[in-house]
Design a protein around this motif. Structure first.
Motif, PDB file in Angstrom:
ATOM      1  N   ASP A  85      -2.504  -7.895  -2.851  1.00  0.00           N
ATOM      2  CA  ASP A  85      -3.642  -7.351  -2.093  1.00  0.00           C
ATOM      3  C   ASP A  85      -3.176  -6.803  -0.745  1.00  0.00           C
ATOM      4  OD1 ASP A  85      -5.405  -7.958  -4.108  1.00  0.00           O
ATOM      5  OD2 ASP A  85      -6.134  -9.811  -3.174  1.00  0.00           O
ATOM      6  N   THR A  86      -2.291  -7.550  -0.078  1.00  0.00           N
ATOM      7  CA  THR A  86      -1.772  -7.091   1.214  1.00  0.00           C
ATOM      8  C   THR A  86      -0.968  -5.810   1.036  1.00  0.00           C
ATOM      9  OG1 THR A  86      -1.687  -9.367   2.014  1.00  0.00           O
ATOM     10  CG2 THR A  86      -0.362  -7.739   3.200  1.00  0.00           C
ATOM     11  N   LEU A  87      -0.129  -5.775   0.016  1.00  0.00           N
ATOM     12  CA  LEU A  87       0.661  -4.562  -0.242  1.00  0.00           C
ATOM     13  C   LEU A  87      -0.239  -3.384  -0.578  1.00  0.00           C
ATOM     14  CD1 LEU A  87       3.628  -6.049  -2.265  1.00  0.00           C
ATOM     15  CD2 LEU A  87       3.652  -5.213   0.081  1.00  0.00           C
ATOM     16  N   ALA A  88      -1.302  -3.638  -1.291  1.00  0.00           N
ATOM     17  CA  ALA A  88      -2.245  -2.564  -1.614  1.00  0.00           C
ATOM     18  C   ALA A  88      -2.882  -2.020  -0.343  1.00  0.00           C
ATOM     19  CB  ALA A  88      -3.317  -3.069  -2.572  1.00  0.00           C
ATOM     20  N   LYS A  89      -3.252  -2.901   0.574  1.00  0.00           N
ATOM     21  CA  LYS A  89      -3.837  -2.453   1.836  1.00  0.00           C
ATOM     22  C   LYS A  89      -2.825  -1.659   2.651  1.00  0.00           C
ATOM     23  CE  LYS A  89      -7.103  -6.258   2.178  1.00  0.00           C
ATOM     24  NZ  LYS A  89      -7.423  -7.516   2.862  1.00  0.00           N
ATOM     25  N   ILE A  90      -1.578  -2.114   2.684  1.00  0.00           N
ATOM     26  CA  ILE A  90      -0.538  -1.402   3.420  1.00  0.00           C
ATOM     27  C   ILE A  90      -0.335  -0.010   2.842  1.00  0.00           C
ATOM     28  CG2 ILE A  90       1.945  -1.334   3.883  1.00  0.00           C
ATOM     29  CD1 ILE A  90       1.857  -4.388   4.142  1.00  0.00           C
ATOM     30  N   GLY A  91      -0.306   0.084   1.524  1.00  0.00           N
ATOM     31  CA  GLY A  91      -0.057   1.364   0.870  1.00  0.00           C
ATOM     32  C   GLY A  91      -1.279   2.236   0.733  1.00  0.00           C
ATOM     33  N   GLY A  92      -2.441   1.700   1.061  1.00  0.00           N
ATOM     34  CA  GLY A  92      -3.663   2.482   0.983  1.00  0.00           C
ATOM     35  C   GLY A  92      -4.167   2.682  -0.430  1.00  0.00           C
ATOM     36  N   HIS A  93      -3.877   1.747  -1.323  1.00  0.00           N
ATOM     37  CA  HIS A  93      -4.319   1.844  -2.712  1.00  0.00           C
ATOM     38  C   HIS A  93      -5.043   0.571  -3.130  1.00  0.00           C
ATOM     39  CE1 HIS A  93      -2.413   5.624  -3.723  1.00  0.00           C
ATOM     40  NE2 HIS A  93      -1.345   5.216  -3.061  1.00  0.00           N
ATOM     41  N   ASP A  94      -5.597   0.598  -4.320  1.00  0.00           N
ATOM     42  CA  ASP A  94      -6.279  -0.580  -4.830  1.00  0.00           C
ATOM     43  C   ASP A  94      -5.255  -1.565  -5.397  1.00  0.00           C
ATOM     44  OD1 ASP A  94      -6.584  -0.178  -8.152  1.00  0.00           O
ATOM     45  OD2 ASP A  94      -6.173   1.606  -6.965  1.00  0.00           O
ATOM     46  N   PRO A  95      -5.594  -2.862  -5.439  1.00  0.00           N
ATOM     47  CA  PRO A  95      -4.660  -3.877  -5.929  1.00  0.00           C
ATOM     48  C   PRO A  95      -4.194  -3.649  -7.365  1.00  0.00           C
ATOM     49  CG  PRO A  95      -6.443  -4.915  -4.735  1.00  0.00           C
ATOM     50  CD  PRO A  95      -6.797  -3.453  -4.873  1.00  0.00           C
ATOM     51  N   LEU A  96      -5.017  -3.044  -8.216  1.00  0.00           N
ATOM     52  CA  LEU A  96      -4.623  -2.810  -9.599  1.00  0.00           C
ATOM     53  C   LEU A  96      -3.418  -1.882  -9.684  1.00  0.00           C
ATOM     54  CD1 LEU A  96      -5.080  -3.195 -12.602  1.00  0.00           C
ATOM     55  CD2 LEU A  96      -6.731  -1.320 -12.531  1.00  0.00           C
ATOM     56  N   ALA A  97      -3.368  -0.856  -8.841  1.00  0.00           N
ATOM     57  CA  ALA A  97      -2.233   0.074  -8.851  1.00  0.00           C
ATOM     58  C   ALA A  97      -0.938  -0.661  -8.527  1.00  0.00           C
ATOM     59  CB  ALA A  97      -2.469   1.206  -7.862  1.00  0.00           C
ATOM     60  N   TYR A  98      -0.987  -1.564  -7.544  1.00  0.00           N
ATOM     61  CA  TYR A  98       0.215  -2.314  -7.196  1.00  0.00           C
ATOM     62  C   TYR A  98       0.551  -3.375  -8.241  1.00  0.00           C
ATOM     63  CZ  TYR A  98       0.942   0.122  -2.919  1.00  0.00           C
ATOM     64  OH  TYR A  98       1.213   1.115  -2.014  1.00  0.00           O
ATOM     65  N   GLN A  99      -0.459  -3.883  -8.925  1.00  0.00           N
ATOM     66  CA  GLN A  99      -0.185  -4.819 -10.010  1.00  0.00           C
ATOM     67  C   GLN A  99       0.585  -4.103 -11.114  1.00  0.00           C
ATOM     68  OE1 GLN A  99      -3.636  -6.693 -11.672  1.00  0.00           O
ATOM     69  NE2 GLN A  99      -2.468  -7.838 -13.178  1.00  0.00           N
ATOM     70  N   LEU A 100       0.166  -2.901 -11.458  1.00  0.00           N
ATOM     71  CA  LEU A 100       0.873  -2.117 -12.478  1.00  0.00           C
ATOM     72  C   LEU A 100       2.288  -1.788 -12.026  1.00  0.00           C
ATOM     73  CD1 LEU A 100      -2.027   0.254 -13.579  1.00  0.00           C
ATOM     74  CD2 LEU A 100      -1.120  -1.728 -14.812  1.00  0.00           C
ATOM     75  N   LEU A 101       2.442  -1.422 -10.750  1.00  0.00           N
ATOM     76  CA  LEU A 101       3.769  -1.123 -10.211  1.00  0.00           C
ATOM     77  C   LEU A 101       4.658  -2.363 -10.277  1.00  0.00           C
ATOM     78  CD1 LEU A 101       5.674   0.836  -8.699  1.00  0.00           C
ATOM     79  CD2 LEU A 101       4.643   0.010  -6.580  1.00  0.00           C
ATOM     80  N   HIS A 102       4.102  -3.512  -9.911  1.00  0.00           N
ATOM     81  CA  HIS A 102       4.860  -4.761  -9.933  1.00  0.00           C
ATOM     82  C   HIS A 102       5.299  -5.122 -11.356  1.00  0.00           C
ATOM     83  CE1 HIS A 102       6.190  -8.766  -8.975  1.00  0.00           C
ATOM     84  NE2 HIS A 102       5.288  -9.297  -9.768  1.00  0.00           N
ATOM     85  N   GLU A 103       4.454  -4.870 -12.329  1.00  0.00           N
ATOM     86  CA  GLU A 103       4.804  -5.177 -13.714  1.00  0.00           C
ATOM     87  C   GLU A 103       5.927  -4.275 -14.214  1.00  0.00           C
ATOM     88  OE1 GLU A 103       1.120  -4.825 -15.773  1.00  0.00           O
ATOM     89  OE2 GLU A 103       0.322  -6.685 -14.952  1.00  0.00           O
ATOM     90  N   GLN A 104       6.001  -3.058 -13.708  1.00  0.00           N
ATOM     91  CA  GLN A 104       7.046  -2.126 -14.137  1.00  0.00           C
ATOM     92  C   GLN A 104       8.390  -2.460 -13.499  1.00  0.00           C
ATOM     93  OE1 GLN A 104       5.591   1.744 -13.148  1.00  0.00           O
ATOM     94  NE2 GLN A 104       3.919   1.651 -14.619  1.00  0.00           N
ATOM     95  N   VAL A 105       8.381  -2.767 -12.193  1.00  0.00           N
ATOM     96  CA  VAL A 105       9.625  -3.042 -11.473  1.00  0.00           C
ATOM     97  C   VAL A 105       9.435  -4.306 -10.656  1.00  0.00           C
ATOM     98  CG1 VAL A 105      11.309  -2.142  -9.832  1.00  0.00           C
ATOM     99  CG2 VAL A 105      10.053  -0.551 -11.301  1.00  0.00           C
TER     100      VAL A 105
END
Length: 111
Positions: A85-105
Motif C-alpha cells: 500500500d505504501t509503495l502504491a502511494k509512492i508510485g501513484g498507483h493502486d495497490p493491485l498494480a503493485y501486487q501484480l508487479l510484486h508477483e512478477q518480480v
C-alpha cells in the motif's frame, strides 16, 4: 495544503507567518537556509512531475526508493520495510498494480 505521513517517529513545529517573517528578516543565515530548502523543494516537485509523466511505474518506484535511501548523498540510510500500500502511494498507483508487479518480480524490501 497537503498531508504527509512519517515513516519514523517525528516532531513538527508550527510557526505562524508573522513570526516566520520576523525570523527571516532578523536572521540572515535562517533566511539563506530556508530559501535553499524552498528552491530544492520546488526542483524536487518539478522532477516528480516529469517522473510521473514520462517514466514507467517500475522506474518511478526505483527513483522513490533511491530518494528514500538518499543514494548519492554523503549520508545514506537503509530503506525501511514498506508495505505494498505504501509503495502504491509512492508510485501513484493502486495497490493491485503493485501486487501484480510484486508477483512478477520478487523484491526483498516489500513485505
Amino acid at each position: 495544503m497537503a498531508t504527509a505521513s512519517a515513516m519514523s517517529p517525528s516532531a513538527a513545529l508550527i510557526i505562524e507567518k508573522p513570526q516566520m517573517l520576523e525570523a527571516l528578516h532578523s536572521q540572515p543565515s535562517l533566511a539563506d537556509r530556508f530559501l535553499s530548502h524552498m528552491l530544492a523543494r520546488n526542483i524536487r516537485i518539478e522532477q516528480d512531475l516529469v517522473d510521473q509523466l514520462f517514466n514507467s511505474s517500475e522506474k518511478r518506484l526505483a527513483r522513490a526508493l533511491l530518494l528514500l535511501a538518499r543514494y548519492g548523498k554523503d549520508e545514506q540510510f537503509p530503506i525501511p520495510k514498506l508495505s505494498q500500500d505504501t509503495l502504491a502511494k509512492i508510485g501513484g498507483h493502486d495497490p493491485l498494480a503493485y501486487q501484480l508487479l510484486h508477483e512478477q518480480v520478487p523484491r526483498p524490501w516489500i513485505h
